[in-house]
Motif scaffolding. Sequence first.
Motif, short mmCIF file in Angstrom:
data_model
loop_
_atom_site.label_atom_id
_atom_site.label_comp_id
_atom_site.label_asym_id
_atom_site.label_seq_id
_atom_site.Cartn_x
_atom_site.Cartn_y
_atom_site.Cartn_z
N LEU A 33 -56.57 -33.18 14.96
CA LEU A 33 -55.82 -32.62 13.83
C LEU A 33 -56.17 -31.15 13.61
CD1 LEU A 33 -56.06 -35.61 11.32
CD2 LEU A 33 -53.99 -34.75 12.43
N GLY A 34 -57.45 -30.83 13.74
CA GLY A 34 -57.88 -29.44 13.56
C GLY A 34 -57.25 -28.54 14.60
N ALA A 35 -57.19 -29.04 15.84
CA ALA A 35 -56.57 -28.24 16.89
C ALA A 35 -55.08 -28.06 16.63
CB ALA A 35 -56.80 -28.90 18.24
N SER A 36 -54.43 -29.13 16.11
CA SER A 36 -53.01 -29.00 15.76
C SER A 36 -52.83 -27.93 14.69
CB SER A 36 -52.47 -30.32 15.20
OG SER A 36 -52.77 -31.36 16.07
N ALA A 37 -53.78 -27.90 13.75
CA ALA A 37 -53.69 -26.89 12.69
C ALA A 37 -53.89 -25.50 13.25
CB ALA A 37 -54.74 -27.19 11.61
N GLU A 78 -61.61 -30.62 4.42
CA GLU A 78 -61.06 -29.37 4.95
C GLU A 78 -59.63 -29.57 5.47
OE1 GLU A 78 -64.18 -26.20 6.00
OE2 GLU A 78 -64.24 -27.68 7.59
N LEU A 79 -59.41 -30.69 6.16
CA LEU A 79 -58.06 -30.95 6.66
C LEU A 79 -57.09 -31.16 5.49
CD1 LEU A 79 -58.87 -33.24 9.70
CD2 LEU A 79 -57.69 -31.04 9.78
N ALA A 80 -57.58 -31.83 4.44
CA ALA A 80 -56.73 -32.04 3.26
C ALA A 80 -56.40 -30.69 2.62
CB ALA A 80 -57.45 -32.95 2.26
N ALA A 81 -57.41 -29.82 2.52
CA ALA A 81 -57.18 -28.50 1.93
C ALA A 81 -56.18 -27.71 2.76
CB ALA A 81 -58.51 -27.74 1.83
N LEU A 82 -56.31 -27.81 4.09
CA LEU A 82 -55.36 -27.10 4.96
C LEU A 82 -53.94 -27.61 4.76
CD1 LEU A 82 -56.89 -26.61 8.51
CD2 LEU A 82 -55.82 -24.90 7.08
N THR A 83 -53.82 -28.92 4.55
CA THR A 83 -52.50 -29.50 4.34
C THR A 83 -51.94 -29.05 2.99
OG1 THR A 83 -53.35 -31.40 5.51
CG2 THR A 83 -51.21 -31.66 4.47
N VAL A 84 -52.80 -29.05 1.97
CA VAL A 84 -52.35 -28.62 0.63
C VAL A 84 -51.88 -27.17 0.68
CG1 VAL A 84 -53.19 -28.08 -1.71
CG2 VAL A 84 -53.76 -30.27 -0.65
N VAL A 85 -52.67 -26.32 1.35
CA VAL A 85 -52.27 -24.91 1.46
C VAL A 85 -50.95 -24.80 2.22
CG1 VAL A 85 -52.92 -22.70 2.51
CG2 VAL A 85 -54.63 -24.03 1.32
N GLY A 86 -50.75 -25.70 3.18
CA GLY A 86 -49.51 -25.68 3.94
C GLY A 86 -48.32 -26.14 3.14
N LEU A 87 -48.54 -27.07 2.24
CA LEU A 87 -47.41 -27.60 1.46
C LEU A 87 -47.12 -26.75 0.24
CD1 LEU A 87 -48.23 -31.41 1.78
CD2 LEU A 87 -46.50 -30.10 3.04
N ALA A 88 -48.15 -26.40 -0.50
CA ALA A 88 -47.95 -25.56 -1.70
C ALA A 88 -49.29 -25.01 -2.13
CB ALA A 88 -47.34 -26.39 -2.83
N LEU A 138 -49.35 -25.62 13.99
CA LEU A 138 -48.33 -26.66 13.78
C LEU A 138 -48.24 -27.01 12.29
CD1 LEU A 138 -48.95 -29.14 16.74
CD2 LEU A 138 -47.19 -27.39 16.55
N PRO A 139 -47.03 -27.31 11.77
CA PRO A 139 -46.92 -27.79 10.40
C PRO A 139 -47.48 -29.21 10.33
CG PRO A 139 -44.76 -27.81 11.48
CD PRO A 139 -45.74 -27.21 12.45
N PRO A 140 -47.88 -29.72 9.20
CA PRO A 140 -47.75 -29.12 7.87
C PRO A 140 -48.97 -28.29 7.45
CG PRO A 140 -48.59 -31.35 7.65
CD PRO A 140 -48.50 -31.06 9.13
N PHE A 141 -49.82 -27.92 8.37
CA PHE A 141 -51.06 -27.25 7.99
C PHE A 141 -50.80 -25.79 7.58
CE2 PHE A 141 -52.22 -30.58 11.04
CZ PHE A 141 -52.99 -31.36 10.20
N GLY A 142 -51.77 -25.26 6.81
CA GLY A 142 -51.58 -23.93 6.22
C GLY A 142 -51.41 -22.82 7.23
N LEU A 143 -52.01 -23.00 8.43
CA LEU A 143 -51.90 -21.91 9.42
C LEU A 143 -50.46 -21.68 9.85
CD1 LEU A 143 -55.02 -23.21 10.34
CD2 LEU A 143 -54.78 -21.06 11.55
N PHE A 144 -49.65 -22.74 9.81
CA PHE A 144 -48.24 -22.57 10.16
C PHE A 144 -47.60 -21.54 9.23
CE2 PHE A 144 -43.82 -23.76 9.23
CZ PHE A 144 -43.27 -23.61 10.49
N TRP A 145 -47.87 -21.70 7.92
CA TRP A 145 -47.23 -20.79 6.96
C TRP A 145 -47.80 -19.39 7.01
CZ3 TRP A 145 -42.71 -21.88 5.52
CH2 TRP A 145 -42.33 -23.21 5.39
#
Lengths: 212, 477
Positions: free
Chosen positions: B366-370, B449-459, B374-381
């Motif tokens: 998952l971290g590598a996907s981020a 950390e993965l949850a935080a990355l997802t939250v940053v990615g979503l909103a 890749l979405p939905p992680f914050g790095l995508f945005w």
Amino acid sequence: MSSGVELASAAVLLLLVVLAVMARTAPAGVTVYAWAALPQAAVAAALAASGGGALLWVDAALILAVKGLWVPSLLRRSLPVPDRHGYGLAASMSPPMLLGGAVVAALLGLRLGVLLGPAAGEALGLGLAAILLGFGIPAVRSELWAQTVGILLGEAALVLTALVLAGDLGPTAEILSFAEVILLAVVLGAVVRAVRDVHGVADVRRLGRLRG
Amino acid sequence: MSAASLWPLAVPALALLVTVAQRDVHRIATVARATALVLWALAIWALLSRPLGLWDPLALWFLLMVLVLTGFCLMVSAQYVEAEVAQGELTAAQARRYFLLFQGCVLSLLTIGAASNYFVVWAGVEGTTLTTILLVAMPGGRAVEAAWKYIVITGIGGLLALLGTVFALHGAQIPLNVTGFALAPAPVAGPAALAVQIGFWLALVGYGSKAGLVPFHTWLPDAHSEAPAPVSAVLSGVKLAGGVYALLRLLALTDSAVGPLWPHRMLIIIGLLTLALAAGALAGQRDLKRLLAYSSIEHMGLIVLGAGFGGLALAGALLHMWTHGLGKTGLFFSAGNVRLRFHSTSAPSVRGVLRAMPLTGAALALGASAIVGLPPFGLFWSEWLLLLGGVRAGYAVWVAVAVALLLAAFLGIGLRLPALLLGAPPKEALPAEGAVREGAGSTWVLGLELAALTVVGLALPAALHSVWLSAVRLGGG
């Protein structure tokens, strides 16, 4: 008076860095570094005498105490004395090439110094050349003590250049740069010792297992 | 803003004092965990109260990142070092020295964010370098070689950054003892403008070496791969960004004093070169930590590229500091778990991580996907904003080059990681009675950390969003 002292001090410092490039033993290199405190202190004192503020007198005294005495004593304790004297060349560049480069750097520095301001132009140029030469030592000398002395001499030249340029660095920058040079000397010494403990010799020719 | 802005330093300073007085490793580790909790509490307080009298929004943005990420690193350090001591890899004295240096590193990182003076920021960057050099050297063997390379390159770099700061401030006619950051000095011309330009060049070389920018990056893969995993995490997730933050401070000054054109072009060129080198090197890495190190170089290049584009891209770059920090620290923590189990981080010794360590393997995947965006992680945005900002600023061709390089980096990671994750693990890596538990307590950190990355990615949470926008405006975006 100040500009004459600045020019003479920068020239002396450049000469000391040239000596450090050629130094054959760690104690000799450290002694050159200790003497390099004199031109730095002279610049600070000359600036203080020409109306630069009382703190510059304190600065001159601290330079002598910290860079002339304290840091050299730290280095004498931490840098290993190699079992043979002579040069260890680190890379494809040799000391004569580095010195030639320093001459070119000095000429470029002088030109740059003149462009930056005629008052301190030549001293600034020599200071920049001394920085380049000091930081160039790790490129030519393989012994870690020589590289350590080179980095610290580059710092000395850098402080002199900054003083020539700005007149006064202010208490915050001064205090932090003193702290930096002490800590840098401690950490450099610690890593040199660690390398010697692992490899038996503190020389970059014995390093090379990592590819960057 | 004044010396009062430095008060958060009291937290790691106190922790240092307590650590000095302690001999027991478990108590010292408890101090590290407690420090992490206090840092997080401080982050929540700073986020909710926004004390802009103490820190401007750009400083607050960076400070919040340091508080959150160093908290994670301290938590995992406590677990990691206890496990290493249990396995006999570290002695109690080494563990104590580790925590002393680590707390010193946290203190220095907080100094960068909390400072309101160019030289104090520089001192923070230097402190971080000096403490982490000793941490990198700790494992001995090849690590001391990495530490030497690290100190030569970044030691010289740090000194050049100091000279650059003096040149830039002097040229911009700002007193060197100024308190606060000169956000909009008057334009200068002639020798003064030349001094500012030389200052920015020197700072770019100096702070660029700290951030792992090309061509001063060669210390980074070695140091990251040889250091203990939590140290690699703090180096990659926070320390590299510290170099970029210091550079951004001088960029704002340079923009106002001599105009934005040439410093931004320089940043774009350096950013693209850095991205290109990393993208090319990723596919050739067999060691997990070296792979992650080159990925960090790639992301630092991307952040500098965004700063060079300016405008909306700067917003992306600032957000990317956070998202990369969250993603990369998590990946290095996972690499630490892998090392504890496999006693290596390199293929072919490491294979089948997903079967041997399902949680760590999943976190790595998952971290590598981020990290590849890749979405939905914050790095995508953050990457999207950065690239879109580049197009809007009129750099469409450079954005196209950057996209091609990002795809190459994506392929590099995509080709290498499955070899580590999939397949049958070696027998000795399968869980045995008495073996170290997977992650031994750090898996919740990875999840968080993965949850935080997802939250940053979503909103992005509203309070953080507001600080971010203010920081972007202050940075000239």
